[in-house]
Design an enzyme around this catalytic site. Sequence first.
Site, PDB file in Angstrom:
ATOM      1  N   TYR A  40      25.383  35.918  46.150  1.00 40.34           N
ATOM      2  CA  TYR A  40      26.285  36.484  45.156  1.00 40.34           C
ATOM      3  C   TYR A  40      26.005  37.978  45.042  1.00 40.34           C
ATOM      4  CZ  TYR A  40      28.362  37.792  40.758  1.00 40.34           C
ATOM      5  OH  TYR A  40      29.102  38.440  39.805  1.00 40.34           O
ATOM      6  N   GLU A  71      33.434  41.722  42.693  1.00 42.04           N
ATOM      7  CA  GLU A  71      32.515  40.623  42.956  1.00 42.04           C
ATOM      8  C   GLU A  71      32.760  40.005  44.329  1.00 42.04           C
ATOM      9  OE1 GLU A  71      31.625  37.536  39.674  1.00 42.04           O
ATOM     10  OE2 GLU A  71      33.095  36.569  40.974  1.00 42.04           O
TER      11      GLU A  71
END
Length: 380
Positions: free
Chosen positions: A101, A189
Amino acid sequence: MKLHEYQSKALFARHNIPIPRGRVAATASEAKQIAEELGGNVVIKAQVLVGGRGKSGGIRLARSHEEAESFATQILAMSIKDLPVRHILVDEAASFNREIYLGITNDRAARKPVMMASAAGGVDIEEVAAVTPEKILRMHIDPLLGLREYQARYLAVAIDLPRQLLRSFADIAQGLWAAYLENDATLAEINPLVVTSNNRLLALDGKMVLDDNALFRHPDLADMRDRDVEDWAEVEARKYGLSYISLDGEIGCMVNGAGLAMTTMDIIKLSGGSPANFLDIGGGASADKVAAALRIILADRKVKSVLFNIFGGITRCDEVARGVLDALAEVDSDVPMVVRLAGTNAAEGRALLAEARMSTAETLLEAAQKAVELAGRRQS
Ligand code: GDP
Ligand code: MN
């Protein structure tokens, strides 16, 4: 404003973040053709602005272009969390060993952007954040200095990336920061950022949220807006230059000035009620703007009474009153309304409204109490 995955990834690519080859499609036959061009092994991904598409069946791996076509047909017929799937992204499938992530958002408390990285990327990141938040590493970015090379390297080491990927990770982190900064984003993101089986980093998914207040600087991005996810009232309000935010309460508010609007919401709460919206009609609002605002407020079925709190300065109270009367002539509504007018031409405004069936009040507290009381009577 949220961007779709394919839009976010296109912005990532401009900043040299590696993304899979692929294109967006609106029909199954287009998807089939793209799959054919990519060699058949593709992933079909629903482009809807909600998380957890994978878990909802909105992401399927196809092994041939025929299979791609049939998955595309299925996914294009779906709705995910009430949003219809209008487009799908057809990407070359990747095989990978690890899901990471990597994201940037604003940390309001620190008054700085923060970069976050985790070795536990993938579809369960929300659970990781809730259950084992220590697995998400954070690094604040000084907005004047930007992301420093050592910061990206620190994160790479902290999530146990192999040495030979440090360079590439630092470039991706730098690209993500540039995408965040240059597009006035509030979120950028990559989840997952994968380590492919041939040992390369690749951004499989992308998500960006842009600051609505900066969209005037990015007309090309503003055009990417997906109307499906928007609140009708907020779209309508934007058309008239009103700042409107829907809330959960039962008392509609029409106020001029953001500070006064917030005060009004507080006084409603103090009086035992709850506001149905925030609405600032702005300074010098014309009658047609006021009429649009009232239509928007009354379109909300939860609204049991409406409170007008107008402080006439640049805005003239008689002009506002005229707008209210125009709107009432047009919208058939029996919702009770309370008006507090003060300042420029308040007496003229009140005289105009006296003809309509509206209660008036001298002070804001009195007006709020009346509005709460009237709303309560309708509820019972
Ligand atoms: P999300 O569920 O909306 O976050 O959608 P993602 O694009 O993140 O995809 C969800 C999951 O699907 C990823 O975490 C991967 O595990 C898997 N996935 C996505 N693309 C590919 C791909 O090209 N190949 C493989 N094998 N899995 C993929
Ligand atoms: Mn994802």
